[in-house]
Design an enzyme around this catalytic site. Structure first.
Site, PDB file in Angstrom:
ATOM      1  CB  ILE C  71      16.547  14.271  24.585  1.00 20.51           C
ATOM      2  CG1 ILE C  71      17.625  13.803  25.568  1.00 20.51           C
ATOM      3  CG2 ILE C  71      15.902  15.568  25.058  1.00 20.51           C
ATOM      4  CD1 ILE C  71      17.151  13.411  26.934  1.00 20.51           C
ATOM      5  N   GLY C  72      14.814  13.239  22.023  1.00 14.95           N
ATOM      6  CA  GLY C  72      13.902  13.575  20.926  1.00 14.95           C
ATOM      7  C   GLY C  72      14.099  14.990  20.431  1.00 14.95           C
ATOM      8  CG  ASN C  99      23.845  20.423  16.768  1.00 13.59           C
ATOM      9  OD1 ASN C  99      22.767  20.136  16.267  1.00 13.59           O
ATOM     10  ND2 ASN C  99      24.850  19.563  16.864  1.00 13.59           N
ATOM     11  CB  CYS C 131      18.153  13.958  11.766  1.00 13.41           C
ATOM     12  SG  CYS C 131      16.743  14.484  12.684  1.00 13.41           S
ATOM     13  CB  ILE C 192      30.945   9.221  16.733  1.00 12.55           C
ATOM     14  CG1 ILE C 192      31.247   8.767  18.158  1.00 12.55           C
ATOM     15  CG2 ILE C 192      31.950   8.647  15.761  1.00 12.55           C
ATOM     16  CD1 ILE C 192      31.252   7.265  18.401  1.00 12.55           C
ATOM     17  N   GLY C 218      29.070   8.017  26.283  1.00  9.17           N
ATOM     18  CA  GLY C 218      29.894   7.742  27.452  1.00  9.17           C
ATOM     19  C   GLY C 218      31.122   6.902  27.125  1.00  9.17           C
ATOM     20  N   GLY C 245      32.716   9.679  24.710  1.00  7.59           N
ATOM     21  CA  GLY C 245      33.260   9.055  25.910  1.00  7.59           C
ATOM     22  C   GLY C 245      34.443   9.742  26.536  1.00  7.59           C
ATOM     23  CB  THR C 267      28.103  11.073  28.742  1.00  6.50           C
ATOM     24  OG1 THR C 267      27.348  10.846  27.546  1.00  6.50           O
ATOM     25  CG2 THR C 267      27.491  10.281  29.867  1.00  6.50           C
TER      26      THR C 267
HETATM   27  C1  LIG Z   1      21.317  13.581  26.682  1.00  2.27           C
HETATM   28  C2  LIG Z   1      22.019  13.789  25.375  1.00  2.27           C
HETATM   29  C3  LIG Z   1      21.479  14.628  24.429  1.00  2.27           C
HETATM   30  C4  LIG Z   1      22.091  14.846  23.190  1.00  2.27           C
HETATM   31  N1  LIG Z   1      21.544  15.693  22.292  1.00  2.27           N
HETATM   32  C5  LIG Z   1      22.177  15.954  21.113  1.00  2.27           C
HETATM   33  C6  LIG Z   1      21.662  16.902  20.195  1.00  2.27           C
HETATM   34  O1  LIG Z   1      20.646  17.545  20.445  1.00  2.27           O
HETATM   35  N2  LIG Z   1      22.322  17.085  19.016  1.00  2.27           N
HETATM   36  C7  LIG Z   1      23.477  16.406  18.717  1.00  2.27           C
HETATM   37  O2  LIG Z   1      24.055  16.637  17.646  1.00  2.27           O
HETATM   38  N3  LIG Z   1      24.013  15.510  19.596  1.00  2.27           N
HETATM   39  C8  LIG Z   1      23.389  15.262  20.769  1.00  2.27           C
HETATM   40  N4  LIG Z   1      23.939  14.370  21.657  1.00  2.27           N
HETATM   41  C9  LIG Z   1      25.172  13.657  21.303  1.00  2.27           C
HETATM   42  C10 LIG Z   1      26.411  14.301  21.952  1.00  2.27           C
HETATM   43  O3  LIG Z   1      26.599  15.608  21.477  1.00  2.27           O
HETATM   44  C11 LIG Z   1      27.663  13.460  21.683  1.00  2.27           C
HETATM   45  O4  LIG Z   1      27.879  13.375  20.293  1.00  2.27           O
HETATM   46  C12 LIG Z   1      27.551  12.056  22.238  1.00  2.27           C
HETATM   47  O5  LIG Z   1      26.878  12.057  23.473  1.00  2.27           O
HETATM   48  C13 LIG Z   1      28.896  11.375  22.427  1.00  2.27           C
HETATM   49  O6  LIG Z   1      29.719  12.047  23.349  1.00  2.27           O
HETATM   50  P1  LIG Z   1      29.849  11.611  24.911  1.00  2.27           P
HETATM   51  O7  LIG Z   1      30.157  10.147  24.916  1.00  2.27           O
HETATM   52  O8  LIG Z   1      30.922  12.466  25.470  1.00  2.27           O
HETATM   53  O9  LIG Z   1      28.521  11.886  25.546  1.00  2.27           O
HETATM   54  C14 LIG Z   1      23.302  14.161  22.897  1.00  2.27           C
HETATM   55  C15 LIG Z   1      23.854  13.314  23.847  1.00  2.27           C
HETATM   56  C16 LIG Z   1      23.247  13.116  25.071  1.00  2.27           C
HETATM   57  C17 LIG Z   1      23.871  12.171  26.061  1.00  2.27           C
END
Ligand SMILES: Cc1cc2nc3c(=O)[nH]c(=O)nc-3n(C[C@H](O)[C@H](O)[C@H](O)COP(=O)(O)O)c2cc1C
Ligand SMILES: Cc1cc2nc3c(=O)[nH]c(=O)nc-3n(C[C@H](O)[C@H](O)[C@H](O)COP(=O)(O)OP(=O)(O)OC[C@H]3O[C@@H](n4cnc5c(N)ncnc54)[C@H](O)[C@@H]3O)c2cc1C
Ligand SMILES: Cc1cc2nc3c(=O)[nH]c(=O)nc-3n(C[C@H](O)[C@H](O)[C@H](O)COP(=O)(O)OP(=O)(O)OC[C@H]3O[C@@H](n4cnc5c(N)ncnc54)[C@H](O)[C@@H]3O)c2cc1C
Ligand SMILES: Cc1cc2nc3c(=O)[nH]c(=O)nc-3n(C[C@H](O)[C@H](O)[C@H](O)COP(=O)(O)O)c2cc1C
Ligand code: FES
Ligand code: FES
Lengths: 306, 263, 306, 263
Positions: C71-72, C99, C131, C192, C218, C245, C267
């Site tokens: 997403i950037g 955050n 970052c 993580i 995920g 995940g 996710t």
């Molecule tokens: C679309 C998307 C955007 C994310 N944006 C951020 C963010 O802006 N800052 C951040 O610390 N983590 C960001 N993450 C990471 C999530 O907070 C999380 O650490 C990561 O997705 C693992 O968890 P999950 O498997 O439940 O998705 C983003 C993850 C996704 C999928």
């Protein structure tokens, strides 16, 4: 007709789809249902200086689109390997790559020397560096660039055969490790080995793996392997063997586009013992419909947006 | 072994959470070696559950195979929702077989829970060659049984709660009937505590005993070394790499009780 | 009845299931179908000093049991956040964790200071250190223990609110990074963030992500997150927020057993906007059937074999 | 929006690789706003394919919704094997709607491929309020069409190969019929090259034009920021964070042609 020949170092392979270390035994105890002569190459399970009985069970557990294993590098040891397995390779036309593991520089070197000492049908070596370096307080060999360069050059001096260093993904910068392998004189690198993972039974509260941590493999890690291959491809000029979650012909294409010259199939073999051949068949179909003349033309040809 | 796409021919509940499924298996039966062997089912084409599920062969004909399975988790629950004509991918037959009793021996078959699957298969195999057999099937309660308690014909049921057949585990019944048999040979399949008890019983009374064990499996064909079990004693099969562990999918799942060690 | 209260630093939460950064916006633009008052806490998307438009599309792609995103760090910037979002939190009872992201120490600090300067309804901060550090040649902040300790202590001095450092999995030794965060004065770490991944369309040969590399999330990465939490748990004594995940109540249990005091759902929310609440409901059922008195009793209680 | 488990009521092939599916949607229809909106289907309970698949609503009744979909990859292929009474999880209705033409305007609807789905829905919506509408549906060849070429009733088909209707893309037909209409308003949905051509046409001729666009979606509800499309011009919706990109699932999928920029 597509030309499927690929070259790694000075060795030519008929087919870029190999089977990965630890998922195909020594290449001789294979299930009767499959024709190994069609496989690009067989990478043996890791061979160590001394025989190893491996870790206590539970050794494996399923995860989402993957599995964790902690076999513990169970193997018969290099002497018995030379005695019992090597002679059997005379009957096999498939190229055999012996995978070597050690816990000190000397151990790696001695296994390689013992194999070199006997006239053998081995086409080359893959070096498993995802192993704790006992002299360095248990840090993985594969995490330190200097260690990898030193190990590579030691082994390089001891063999003219194909030398492939197998990279661990559990590092901050895999490309710099690959560079060390290249500097040390490796003919190629393979990537990736398994990713550190864990799994717990929520009912019994027990770790699903005896050793707590194991290695994650399967389609779940394919994106990680692809990123690793692309990063390495940007940094080194030696060939790359792509590994991690390959379960279809399209997956092979993805890895080659990312920079791989060949690939290895691991976990997929546990679903279908014949997976490597099935995947090669799918690759053939892909190449036919997409009109690919030379499979090696795909290597590194991913189209980037930026 | 082969890898065959099989059609579900019938699938029915037998008891609480226990199902019997029969599928076409013309290729598989050709290379079947005997009771004790198992198959590995891939119930899902997706990778959500990557590994096949091992199931003992519970019955066999010229062109079909059957299994009896218990709903334990996600895949067995998915198996239970299969319908007639659905397709499953079956790898097999895998592993070794029970060895037949010698002529003067009487087989005592002991099954616990769904451990009855290979036991029923072996029972039918022995019956077809006119062996005299005694069978003990244990379960926690009546709902988990689908057979009849029929001691006159050598079929003993046991339940932990006494709701059908003999009250208790299989062990008291075994203890009782063992004296009616001159040269017994024990065959058991079931949960680990039961196998341990039978193993102990066989060793103590010096009765030849074969146990069919379970293990978490990866490949089912000897490639991954995931399914190991600790050995007892010095004997070990040619095709396993280690002295300490045995590879259940290849060297097993049937073992001489003297050969293996449960933790 | 299970007691679901958990404590991180000096803050008590009613429920250990939070929503993860970047998967729930700023917590105010949420879909009408869900009741956010039941969520343990909302972690906002990363907020930077200046507004960021983010990366060009394609920004996301599905993988086996996961997805890659790039997403950037698109966000409105801290000033607009203070102006437009903070006031809306007055209407929300759910605890909000802001955050923060930056590319230099100063940027992180300035965002935090600006937030501290206004009386706000924020309960604390999570610091995204995945970052690139522009002053250190683009190496991730999260990969260098010294950098992490320094950043943590800078931020610690500027706030008494809850300070959580969010760890990157793309390192060789995540526990030593956690230790740096602890030494720097963090109240907790979360682990993580996403794992570096890549995906290619085998037909068009194009990267499926504009920036080539993206972050894998995920169920595919759950084993990686669990291993990270357990490794960190062994090394530090501050609480851990488990992420990666999580898609079911059982997954929460696994993370807590591995060492987490709370968890974040990312996710999974993209499949069901209401995922966090559904997962909490499953956790309640689990606790009832397993007779768990106090959810915090599970933390770190995995039974190891060795 | 809501998250409803829906029963498949009918599923039929319409043309080559194109299917129509109708499902129960009593809850969903209650909050439906109009043609242009879409739903997100979770066809699979497993995580093998984690993301929902967005589909335009192609038809609606008091208690049902329909979609028209093309088999593109794994999930749409799985959708095509759904059977009556199977259950799918549907999230919706999502996104914005086409805005109705003003009284003196004539709507010209243009659909390409499965882009006809929201177009047919809008056609029925406009018909029900007695709007005069012209419709052009394009496809590569006859096999991909399931409607009749019926210019007298304002329904024009086009095929790239001329096998049915007008020969060529939708553009020559649009070019031809545009002069028969005093105050035209264009509405288009289809592949990007078609949308670009219609966008260009609308801008050049200064005709109000609405385009329904596609985008790879994560959440479908504005949370992930994954589905963005580049904007043209300074206008931007309140609920998107950026000036440069618009969030298709929330601000779209229907846009004023002046608003967006295709690469
Ligand atoms: C679309 C998307 C955007 C994310 N944006 C951020 C963010 O802006 N800052 C951040 O610390 N983590 C960001 N993450 C990471 C999530 O907070 C999380 O650490 C990561 O997705 C693992 O968890 P999950 O498997 O439940 O998705 C983003 C993850 C996704 C999928
Ligand atoms: C050689 C061999 C032969 C076999 N033969 C048979 C046979 O004939 N019939 C048969 O039924 N099985 C047989 N098994 C066992 C069978 O393979 C497993 O039961 C099966 O793989 C379970 O798959 P699953 O996906 O349903 O369960 P999984 O999801 O893999 O896991 C089930 C496990 O999860 C845990 N679990 C899940 N849900 C709960 C809950 N609500 N409460 C507590 N714990 C829970 C339990 O520990 C349980 O063991 C055999 C195994 C082997 C090795
Ligand atoms: C708002 C919106 C509304 C939509 N409405 C509709 C609708 O009404 N009807 C409809 O049909 N679709 C619609 N779509 C598109 C639809 O969502 C996608 O087609 C669908 O998600 C594809 O899912 P899949 O799993 O089948 O394909 P995926 O597996 O996700 O991927 C398909 C893609 O893979 C590639 N691919 C796969 N196989 C091949 C091959 N053999 N050769 C070459 N390339 C290949 C192609 O690039 C193709 O685009 C809409 C999308 C959006 C955003
Ligand atoms: C059961 C198992 C055993 C393995 N043993 C070894 C080994 O002995 N040496 C080695 O270098 N890699 C070993 N690996 C790693 C694989 O060779 C491969 O790098 C990894 O599994 C990723 O590929 P995959 O996703 O296709 O399985 C093993 C993997 C598995 C699953
Ligand atoms: S299950 Fe793989 S070796 Fe037995
Ligand atoms: S799909 Fe997630 S914001 Fe649009």
């Amino acid at each position: 007709m597509t030309d499927f020949h690929i070259k790694i170092g000075s060795v030519e392979f008929m087919n870029p789809v190999f089977v990965a270390s630890g998922t195909f035994g020594y290449g001789v105890e294979i299930p009767d249902l499959l024709d190994i002569s069609k496989i690009g190459a067989i990478v043996t399970k890791s061979i160590s200086l001394m025989p190893r009985e491996g870790n206590p069970p539970p050794r494996i557990v399923e995860t989402s689109s993957g599995m964790i294993n902690s076999i513990g590098l169970a193997n018969i040891g290099v002497e018995k390997y030379i005695e019992e397995m090597l002679p059997q390779y005379a009957q096999i036309s498939t190229p055999i790559i012996a995978n070597i593991v050690g816990w000190t520089f000397d151990e790696y070197l001695e296994v390689l020397r013992k194999l070199e000492a006997v006239s053998s049908n081995i086409i080359g070596y893959e070096i498993n560096i995802s192993c704790p370096n006992v002299k360095k307080g248990g840090m993985e060999f594969g995490t330190d660039p200097e260690t990898v360069e030193k190990l590579t050059s030691l082994l390089r001096k001891a063999t003219n055969r194909l030398l492939i260093m197998k990279l661990s993904p559990n590092v901050a910068d895999i490309a710099s490790i690959a560079l060390s392998a290249e500097r040390g004189g490796a003919d190629a690198v393979s990537a990736i080995n398994t990713v550190v993972g864990m799994s717990i039974d929520p009912y019994s509260h027990q770790s699903n793996i005896f050793t707590t941590f194991g290695g994650l493999s399967g389609p779940a890690i394919k994106p990680i392997g692809l990123a690793a291959v692309q990063k390495v491809y940007r940094k080194v000029s030696i060939p790359i063997v792509g590994i991690g979650g390959i379960s279809s012909g399209n997956d092979v294409v993805e890895y080659m586009l990312a920079g791989a010259s060949a690939v290895q199939v691991g976990t997929a073999t546990f679903r279908h013992p014949d997976a490597a051949n099935q995947i090669f068949d799918q690759l053939k179909t892909y190449c036919q419909t997409q009109n690919i003349q030379q499979i090696s033309d795909l290597t590194g040809k991913v189209k980037l947006h930026s | 072994m082969i890898d065959q796409v099989c059609k579900v021919l019938s699938i029915n509940p037998l008891a609480k959470d226990i199902w019997e499924m029969t599928f076409s298996a013309d290729q598989l039966v050709k290379i079947y070696k005997g009771a004790g062997q198992f198959i590995e089912i891939l119930g899902d084409k997706t990778w959500d559950h990557p590994l096949r599920r091992p199931m003992s062969i519970s019955g066999i004909t010229d062109s079909t195979m059957s299994i009896i399975f218990k709903v334990m988790g996600q895949m067995t629950s998915r198996f239970s929702s299969l319908k007639v004509n659905d397709e499953i991918n079956v790898l097999g037959p895998l592993g070794n077989t029970f060895s037949h009793p010698s002529e003067n021996e009487t087989a005592i078959l002991i099954g616990g829970g769904v451990g009855l699957a290979p036991i029923m298969n072996f029972l039918n195999e022995l019956k077809s060659i006119n062996n005299h057999v005694l069978t003990i099937i244990g379960a926690r309660t009546k709902d988990e049984h689908h057979l009849d308690h029929d001691p006159c014909n050598g079929m003993y049921l046991t339940t932990d709660d006494g709701s059908i057949g003999d009250h208790g585990t299989v062990m008291p019944t075994l203890d009782r009937i063992i004296n009616t048999v001159k040269y017994p040979k024990l065959y058991a399949c079931g949960p680990e505590p039961m196998l341990k008890a039978v193993q102990q019983f066989g060793l103590t009374h010096d009765i030849p005993t074969e146990l069919s064990v379970e293990s978490y499996m990866g490949c089912g064909v000897g490639l991954c070394q995931g399914c190991v079990l600790k050995r007892e004693g010095p004997d070990f099969a040619e095709d396993s790499y280690q002295k300490k562990y045995t590879v259940v999918c290849k060297d097993g799942p049937v073992y001489n009780a003297k050969e293996i060690h449960f933790d």
